[in-house]
Design a protein around this motif. Structure first.
Motif, mmCIF file in Angstrom:
data_model
loop_
_atom_site.group_PDB
_atom_site.id
_atom_site.type_symbol
_atom_site.label_atom_id
_atom_site.label_comp_id
_atom_site.label_asym_id
_atom_site.label_seq_id
_atom_site.Cartn_x
_atom_site.Cartn_y
_atom_site.Cartn_z
ATOM 1 N N LYS A 248 0.819 -1.207 0.000
ATOM 2 C CA LYS A 248 0.000 0.000 0.000
ATOM 3 C C LYS A 248 0.855 1.259 0.000
ATOM 4 O O LYS A 248 0.443 2.310 -0.521
ATOM 5 N N LEU A 249 2.062 1.158 0.578
ATOM 6 C CA LEU A 249 2.963 2.305 0.633
ATOM 7 C C LEU A 249 3.786 2.458 -0.640
ATOM 8 O O LEU A 249 4.578 3.392 -0.759
ATOM 9 N N GLY A 250 3.638 1.527 -1.587
ATOM 10 C CA GLY A 250 4.301 1.652 -2.873
ATOM 11 C C GLY A 250 5.570 0.855 -3.043
ATOM 12 O O GLY A 250 6.274 1.008 -4.052
ATOM 13 N N PHE A 251 5.883 -0.036 -2.104
ATOM 14 C CA PHE A 251 7.077 -0.868 -2.212
ATOM 15 C C PHE A 251 6.847 -2.020 -3.198
ATOM 16 O O PHE A 251 5.709 -2.454 -3.418
ATOM 17 N N THR A 252 7.934 -2.508 -3.766
ATOM 18 C CA THR A 252 7.903 -3.781 -4.487
ATOM 19 C C THR A 252 8.087 -4.883 -3.454
ATOM 20 O O THR A 252 9.057 -4.862 -2.682
ATOM 21 N N VAL A 253 7.169 -5.846 -3.433
ATOM 22 C CA VAL A 253 7.170 -6.885 -2.407
ATOM 23 C C VAL A 253 7.116 -8.255 -3.060
ATOM 24 O O VAL A 253 6.327 -8.494 -3.986
ATOM 25 N N SER A 254 7.965 -9.144 -2.586
ATOM 26 C CA SER A 254 7.892 -10.552 -2.976
ATOM 27 C C SER A 254 8.101 -11.387 -1.722
ATOM 28 O O SER A 254 8.447 -10.860 -0.654
ATOM 29 N N GLY A 255 7.902 -12.697 -1.868
ATOM 30 C CA GLY A 255 8.074 -13.561 -0.712
ATOM 31 C C GLY A 255 7.882 -15.003 -1.077
ATOM 32 O O GLY A 255 7.686 -15.362 -2.249
ATOM 33 N N SER A 256 7.945 -15.836 -0.066
ATOM 34 C CA SER A 256 7.780 -17.275 -0.265
ATOM 35 C C SER A 256 6.979 -17.846 0.883
ATOM 36 O O SER A 256 6.930 -17.284 1.979
ATOM 37 N N ALA B 44 -3.036 -10.791 -5.274
ATOM 38 C CA ALA B 44 -4.028 -9.866 -5.816
ATOM 39 C C ALA B 44 -3.674 -8.412 -5.500
ATOM 40 O O ALA B 44 -4.030 -7.494 -6.248
ATOM 41 N N ASP B 45 -2.937 -8.215 -4.409
ATOM 42 C CA ASP B 45 -2.531 -6.866 -4.005
ATOM 43 C C ASP B 45 -1.243 -6.424 -4.688
ATOM 44 O O ASP B 45 -0.804 -5.287 -4.494
ATOM 45 N N GLY B 46 -0.596 -7.349 -5.443
ATOM 46 C CA GLY B 46 0.586 -6.965 -6.203
ATOM 47 C C GLY B 46 1.880 -7.641 -5.814
ATOM 48 O O GLY B 46 2.930 -7.360 -6.412
ATOM 49 N N ALA B 47 1.850 -8.543 -4.835
ATOM 50 C CA ALA B 47 3.072 -9.221 -4.413
ATOM 51 C C ALA B 47 3.373 -10.404 -5.331
ATOM 52 O O ALA B 47 2.457 -11.049 -5.855
ATOM 53 N N THR B 48 4.651 -10.700 -5.497
ATOM 54 C CA THR B 48 5.080 -11.935 -6.154
ATOM 55 C C THR B 48 5.366 -12.957 -5.062
ATOM 56 O O THR B 48 6.207 -12.701 -4.179
ATOM 57 N N VAL B 49 4.669 -14.079 -5.082
ATOM 58 C CA VAL B 49 4.829 -15.075 -4.026
ATOM 59 C C VAL B 49 5.224 -16.408 -4.635
ATOM 60 O O VAL B 49 4.530 -16.938 -5.514
ATOM 61 N N HIS B 50 6.342 -16.946 -4.175
ATOM 62 C CA HIS B 50 6.836 -18.251 -4.600
ATOM 63 C C HIS B 50 6.370 -19.310 -3.604
ATOM 64 O O HIS B 50 6.389 -19.076 -2.394
ATOM 65 N N ILE B 51 5.967 -20.464 -4.109
ATOM 66 C CA ILE B 51 5.611 -21.582 -3.240
ATOM 67 C C ILE B 51 6.846 -22.468 -3.108
ATOM 68 O O ILE B 51 7.357 -23.006 -4.083
#
Length: 458
Positions: free
Chosen positions: A28-36, A49-56
Motif C-alpha cells: 500500500k505504501l508503494g514498495f515492491t514486495v515478494s516472498g515465499s 491480488a494486491d501486487g506481491a510476487t509469491v513463490h511456493i
C-alpha cells in the motif's frame, strides 16, 4: 532499519499472519514486495491480488533482485533464502524491526501478554476508530472491522500486537505499552517462567518515558513487571482487585458480557460487549485503558468497545447442523482453554464437546500438568495428534501423555483419542448428538475439522 520505496523487500514466510499484514502495508505504501511460503493459501492469493510476487517453496533464487529480507524467528538460519541473502550481502531484518519501523514518527501502542493480545489489539482499534482517530493497526488475526489483519491510517496512533514468544518485542523502543498477562509459555525459547518474566521486564524497560503502560492488576506478576517500567503514566485495570479501571457486576450471557465500568472508583457507565467471557471483559478494560491514557473520552470509548465483533478464531461460530452447534477458538494454552470452556459453560446447557489439537510437543510437555486440569468444564474431550509447525527439539513426545494426564486428573471423564486428524470429523459425527456445543480448540489447523463436521452433518 531504514527503508525507501525504491527498495524491493522480500518476506521469507510471507503467508504468516503477522508477515502478511506487514507485506500488505508495504504494498500500500508503494514498495515492491515478494516472498515465499510453503503452500498456497487464501492469504497468499490475497497478497498476489494486491501486487506481491509469491513463490511456493523456499529457494535461493527467490531472493534475486531484493534489497531487504524480512524473516521471523521460525525461519531457520539454514533456510536457503536466508543463506543466499547472507552470501549476497542483502540486509536481513526480523519482522519486529519492520513493525518498529512502521511506528517511526508516530505514537506506537504495543499490546503484549501471553493471552489476549489479538483481541485487545482489535478492541483498541475499534475504540480508536469509533473516536475518529484513524489509527494504523496490525493484529495477529483476521478482523471484520479491518477487513483483514492490518490497516493503514493517517492518524498518530499505531496500535499493534507485540508478540512475546521470542523476546523480539524489545525492538519496540519508545512505544506505549499494554501487558495483559504473563504466564509460562514458549518455554522452548525462554527456558522457564523466570525467563518469560525477564523477557517482559526487558520489554517494559524500553517503553516511551513520556507515554503510558496499561497493565492487568489482577495478575501480581504483571503488576510487578509494570512497576519496573520507566514510563510516565501507569494505568491499571482489573475485575478482582482495586484498579484505576474496574469492571463490576459482570454478567455473562449468551448475548455477550455486561458490566459496570468504574474509573478511580467512580461509575462511568454500563457496558455491553457482544462477546462472552470474563477474559473478554478484561481485554475490553485494557482497550479502554489505552483510550483514556491517550486522551480519549472514556464514555465515548465505552460506546465504541460495545460495537466490537470478535476476530477470527475467537469463539467464532462455524455452523449449526441437526441441533449441533459448532464453534472454533484459538485457545492453545491451559489458561485459554479454561477461560473458553468456562464462558461456554455459563451460556450452554447441553453437552460441551472439547476437540483439542495440542500445539507443539514442547508446549504440551512443559505445561502437561496444567493441560491435564484444563478440561473440567467439558463433558467430552476429543484429542488428536500434536500440531508441529516447527522443530522445537522434541521428536518423541506424544499426545498419549496428555491422554494419561487428563485421565489421571479425571478418571471418569469421557475421552476419545483420534490420532489421524483426517478421520476426526467422521469420528465426531458418530459421537455428537443434538444439543451439543462442539468447540474446536488449538492454534494449528483444527478449525478445518469443525468445517468438515458441519458438511458431514448437513
Amino acid at each position: 532499519m531504514e527503508l525507501d520505496k525504491n527498495q524491493h523487500v522480500f518476506f521469507a514466510g510471507i503467508g504468516g499472519v503477522s508477515m502478511s499484514g506487514l507485506a500488505h502495508a508495504l504494498l500500500k505504501l508503494g514498495f515492491t514486495v515478494s516472498g515465499s511460503d510453503i503452500a498456497d493459501s487464501p492469504t497468499v492469493q490475497a497478497l498476489r491480488a494486491d501486487g506481491a510476487t509469491v513463490h511456493i517453496g523456499h529457494a535461493a533464487s527467490n531472493v534475486t533482485g531484493s534489497k531487504v529480507v524480512i524473516r521471523t524467528t521460525a525461519v531457520p538460519d539454514g533456510n536457503p533464502e536466508i543463506v543466499a541473502a547472507k552470501v549476497a550481502g542483502i540486509p536481513i531484518h526480523h519482522r519486529s524491526e519492520l513493525l518498529a519501523w512502521m511506528c517511526r514518527g508516530k505514537h506506537g501502542i504495543a499490546i503484549s501478554g501471553t493471552h489476549g493480545k489479538s483481541s485487545t489489539t482489535a478492541m483498541a482499534a475499534t475504540v480508536f476508530l469509533a473516536a475518529g482517530t484513524d489509527p494504523t493497526v496490525f493484529v495477529g488475526a483476521e478482523s471484520p472491522l479491518l477487513g483483514g489483519n492490518f490497516r493503514l491510517g493517517d492518524g498518530d496512533a499505531v496500535i499493534f500486537e507485540a508478540c512475546e514468544s521470542d523476546g523480539s518485542f524489545v525492538h519496540y523502543v519508545g512505544t506505549s505499552q499494554v501487558i495483559t498477562s504473563i504466564e509460562a509459555d514458549h518455554l522452548d525459547q525462554h527456558g522457564s517462567i523466570e525467563g518469560v518474566i525477564h523477557a517482559f521486564e526487558r520489554f517494559a524497560a524500553v517503553a516511551d518515558r513520556e507515554g503510558f503502560i496499561v497493565y492487568n492488576a489482577d495478575s501480581p506478576v504483571v503488576t510487578r513487571v509494570a512497576e519496573t517500567s520507566p514510563t510516565a503514566h501507569h494505568l491499571s485495570y482489573g475485575l478482582h482487585v482495586p484498579a484505576d479501571l474496574q469492571a463490576r457486576k459482570v454478567q455473562i450471557t449468551a448475548q455477550g458480557s455486561d458490566f459496570e465500568l468504574l474509573y478511580h472508583d467512580e461509575k462511568v457507565c454500563d457496558v455491553h460487549l457482544q462477546v462472552m467471557g470474563e477474559h473478554m471483559v478484561s481485554n475490553a478494560l485494557a482497550a479502554l485503558g489505552c483510550a483514556v491514557a491517550s486522551g480519549l473520552d472514556l464514555c465515548e470509548a465505552a460506546r465504541g468497545v460495545a460495537t466490537y465483533h470478535t476476530i477470527g478464531r475467537r469463539f467464532e461460530f462455524v455452523a449449526e447442523c441437526k441441533g449441533v452447534r459448532i464453534v472454533d477458538d484459538y485457545a492453545h494454552h491451559p489458561t485459554e482453554i479454561q477461560a473458553t470452556l468456562a464462558a461456554a459453560r455459563k451460556t450452554h446447557e447441553g453437552r460441551l464437546v472439547a476437540v483439542f489439537q495440542p500445539h507443539l510437543r514442547s508446549r504440551t510437555r512443559d505445561l502437561l500438568t496444567e493441560f491435564g486440569q484444563s478440561f473440567r468444564d467439558a463433558d467430552l474431550v476429543v484429542l488428536t495428534d500434536i500440531y508441529q509447525p516447527r522443530d522445537d527439539g522434541l521428536e518423541f513426545f506424544d499426545v498419549s501423555h496428555l491422554v494419561d494426564e487428563i485421565r489421571r486428573n479425571e478418571p471418569d471423564k469421557p475421552l476419545e483419542l483420534v490420532r489421524d486428524k483426517t478421520q476426526l470429523a467422521q469420528a465426531l459425527k458418530e459421537l455428537v448428538r443434538p444439543g451439543d456445543l462442539v468447540l474446536t480448540l488449538g492454534a494449528g489447523d483444527i478449525y478445518k475439522v469443525g468445517q468438515q463436521l458441519a458438511e458431514l452433518l448437513v
